[in-house]
Scaffold this active site. Sequence first.
Site, PDB file in Angstrom:
ATOM      1  CB  CYS A 281      -0.886   0.036   1.227  1.00 41.40           C
ATOM      2  SG  CYS A 281      -1.635  -1.522   1.563  1.00 41.40           S
TER       3      CYS A 281
HETATM    4  C1  SAM Z   1      -0.172  -6.152   0.924  1.00 39.22           C
HETATM    5  S1  SAM Z   1       0.966  -7.485   1.020  1.00 39.22           S
HETATM    6  C2  SAM Z   1       0.157  -8.689   0.007  1.00 39.22           C
HETATM    7  C3  SAM Z   1      -0.619  -9.723   0.785  1.00 39.22           C
HETATM    8  C4  SAM Z   1      -1.299 -10.792  -0.030  1.00 39.22           C
HETATM    9  N1  SAM Z   1      -2.083 -10.260  -1.102  1.00 39.22           N
HETATM   10  C5  SAM Z   1      -2.184 -11.690   0.860  1.00 39.22           C
HETATM   11  O1  SAM Z   1      -3.375 -11.784   0.580  1.00 39.22           O
HETATM   12  O2  SAM Z   1      -1.674 -12.302   1.790  1.00 39.22           O
HETATM   13  C6  SAM Z   1       2.278  -6.909   0.026  1.00 39.22           C
HETATM   14  C7  SAM Z   1       3.428  -7.884  -0.125  1.00 39.22           C
HETATM   15  O3  SAM Z   1       4.385  -7.319  -1.015  1.00 39.22           O
HETATM   16  C8  SAM Z   1       5.650  -7.859  -0.670  1.00 39.22           C
HETATM   17  N2  SAM Z   1       6.712  -7.050  -1.298  1.00 39.22           N
HETATM   18  C9  SAM Z   1       7.176  -5.835  -0.915  1.00 39.22           C
HETATM   19  N3  SAM Z   1       8.160  -5.450  -1.764  1.00 39.22           N
HETATM   20  C10 SAM Z   1       8.307  -6.420  -2.698  1.00 39.22           C
HETATM   21  C11 SAM Z   1       9.144  -6.596  -3.833  1.00 39.22           C
HETATM   22  N4  SAM Z   1      10.049  -5.677  -4.185  1.00 39.22           N
HETATM   23  N5  SAM Z   1       9.018  -7.721  -4.570  1.00 39.22           N
HETATM   24  C12 SAM Z   1       8.113  -8.682  -4.209  1.00 39.22           C
HETATM   25  N6  SAM Z   1       7.299  -8.568  -3.154  1.00 39.22           N
HETATM   26  C13 SAM Z   1       7.382  -7.460  -2.401  1.00 39.22           C
HETATM   27  C14 SAM Z   1       5.628  -7.833   0.850  1.00 39.22           C
HETATM   28  O4  SAM Z   1       6.559  -8.788   1.366  1.00 39.22           O
HETATM   29  C15 SAM Z   1       4.165  -8.198   1.156  1.00 39.22           C
HETATM   30  O5  SAM Z   1       4.042  -9.573   1.430  1.00 39.22           O
END
Ligand code: SAM
Length: 444
Positions: A72
Site C-alpha cells: 500500500c
Molecule cells: C499487501 S501485502 C500482500 C498480501 C497478499 N495479497 C495476501 O493476501 O496475503 C504486500 C506484499 O508485497 C511484498 N513485497 C514488498 N516489496 C516487494 C518486492 N520488491 N518484490 C516482491 N514482493 C514485495 C511484501 O513482502 C508483502 O508480502
Amino acid sequence: MELFCGAGGMSLGLKQAGFDVVGAYDAWPLAVDTYNRNIGPHAAVADLGDLLSIIPELVDLAPDMIAGGPPCQDYSSAGRREEADNAKLTLSFAVLVATVRPRWFVMENVINAIKSETWAQARTILKAAGYGLTESKINASRYGVPQSRRRLFVVGRVGERDGFLASAIAAAASSEPMTIRDLFGATTPSAIYFPSTSDARRSIWSPDEPAPTIRERSIRPLPVSYRAHPDDAALIANGYVYSRPVRAGRGVRSVDEPFPTVTRTAWERPTPRYLSSPHPADPIAASSTAVLTVDQISRIQGFPLSWRWEASAKRDVLQMIANAVPAPVAASIGRAILDREAGKSTPEIHGGFLQWLVRRGRSRQSARNVKFLAGKARRLLGGRTFAVLALELAALETVEEFKAMKRNPQSDLRQALRLLEQYQTQAPKCRSVDPLLERIQLAA
Ligand SMILES: C[S@@+](CC[C@H](N)C(=O)[O-])C[C@H]1O[C@@H](n2cnc3c(N)ncnc32)[C@H](O)[C@@H]1O
C-alpha cells in the site's frame, strides 16, 4: 498467478472460488514459506521490482489471470522513501500485467490508492494494454469476514468496457455486515449449525443472516458434543473487544459489530492515555474488554483454523495477517470473475437507461422492451461488453442463436445495443451499479 502474494490470503480465496494457482511471488522469505506450507509449493522469493529478471518466467507460465496486492502507498508511519518505493511496485504490477497480458487481472489496494498519482499512471498503462477496468470499493464485512476493512479492488479484462463487472461485485455483497459473534459465537443458543464439508467454511451461522446454500445436508441442531474453543467462548461472554482507535474514534467494539480493520497491533491493550480519556461512546471500560488471541485475529482476517503460521515472532505473524486479503473476500471476487468468464452473469443495465429512452420520446412499454432486448443481447454475448460498439455488433453476428433468428428480431437486438451505447456515452456519469447495492457493498 499471484504477485506480492504474502502469506497467501488472496490465493486461498481464489482457490476456494475454483482457480488453480500456477505461480506466486513475494520478496519476504517468511511469507513465502507460510504460503508454501498452507497453499501449495508454487510460491517463490522474488524482487518484483526487478522486471527484467522476472518477466521471462511469468510469460512462460502464461496465466489466465494475474492477481496481486502491491504494498500500500499510504502507510501512515512510512517515510517518503518507502512511499516512493511502494508506488514503484504498483507500477511494476501494471507493467507485468501489460507485458504478460493475461485475459484477466485483479489488484487489491487501500481505498485512497484510487486518488494517487501512481494509480493514475498504472491505469494509463493498463488501458493502453487494452484492459477494461472495474474499480470497486468494498467493505470486507459484506463479503464474509467480521471486519469493516475497506479496500479497493480493480478487476481488468482484455477488451471490456470500463465498469463491466461492477454490478456483479455489488450483487455479491451480503445485505447485513458479518459480526464478531457470527464467527465466534458457537456457544450462543441462537447459533445455527450447518455442517460444512470443507475446513475453509464455517459451520456456525447466526439466525440473523442468510443461511448458506443448503444442499443434500439439512439443518441439524448444534451437536451436544460441540464446544466452542474456550478463547472464543470467553470473547463472546465478555461481549466487547478493544481496538486502537483511528482518528479519535471509539476504542471499544461490541461482538455484535464487525471488528475494525485488522492491523499489526490488533492484539494491543488500551494505552494509559486512552484509559484516562476514553471515547464517550464506549459501552464499557476499555480495560475490561476481552483480549484477542493471534489465532482469533487470524480468523477475523479469514484464515481457517487449520492455517499454520511459519514464523516464531508474533510481530511477523501479525504483519502477514494484517497484509492479507481476507480469503472470503477474494473468493467472492473470484466467483464473480469465474461466473462472468463462463457467461453465467451479465452486467446489469441500470434503470437510468429506461428513463433516458422515455425522455427521448419512447413510451414506457417500448423503453422496457429496448432494455429487455439490450439485456438479451448481453446474454447472447456471454456477458461480455466491448470497448467499441462495432466489435460488440460484430461479435453478436457470430453467435449461433443470433444467426438462427429472423431478420427483424436481429435488427431489434442490434438497435438495442446501439441505444445502450448512446446512453453510456451521452451520460458518462451513468452508473453501472444500482446505487443501493453500491451503498451496501461499502457500508460497515
Ligand atoms: C499487501 S501485502 C500482500 C498480501 C497478499 N495479497 C495476501 O493476501 O496475503 C504486500 C506484499 O508485497 C511484498 N513485497 C514488498 N516489496 C516487494 C518486492 N520488491 N518484490 C516482491 N514482493 C514485495 C511484501 O513482502 C508483502 O508480502
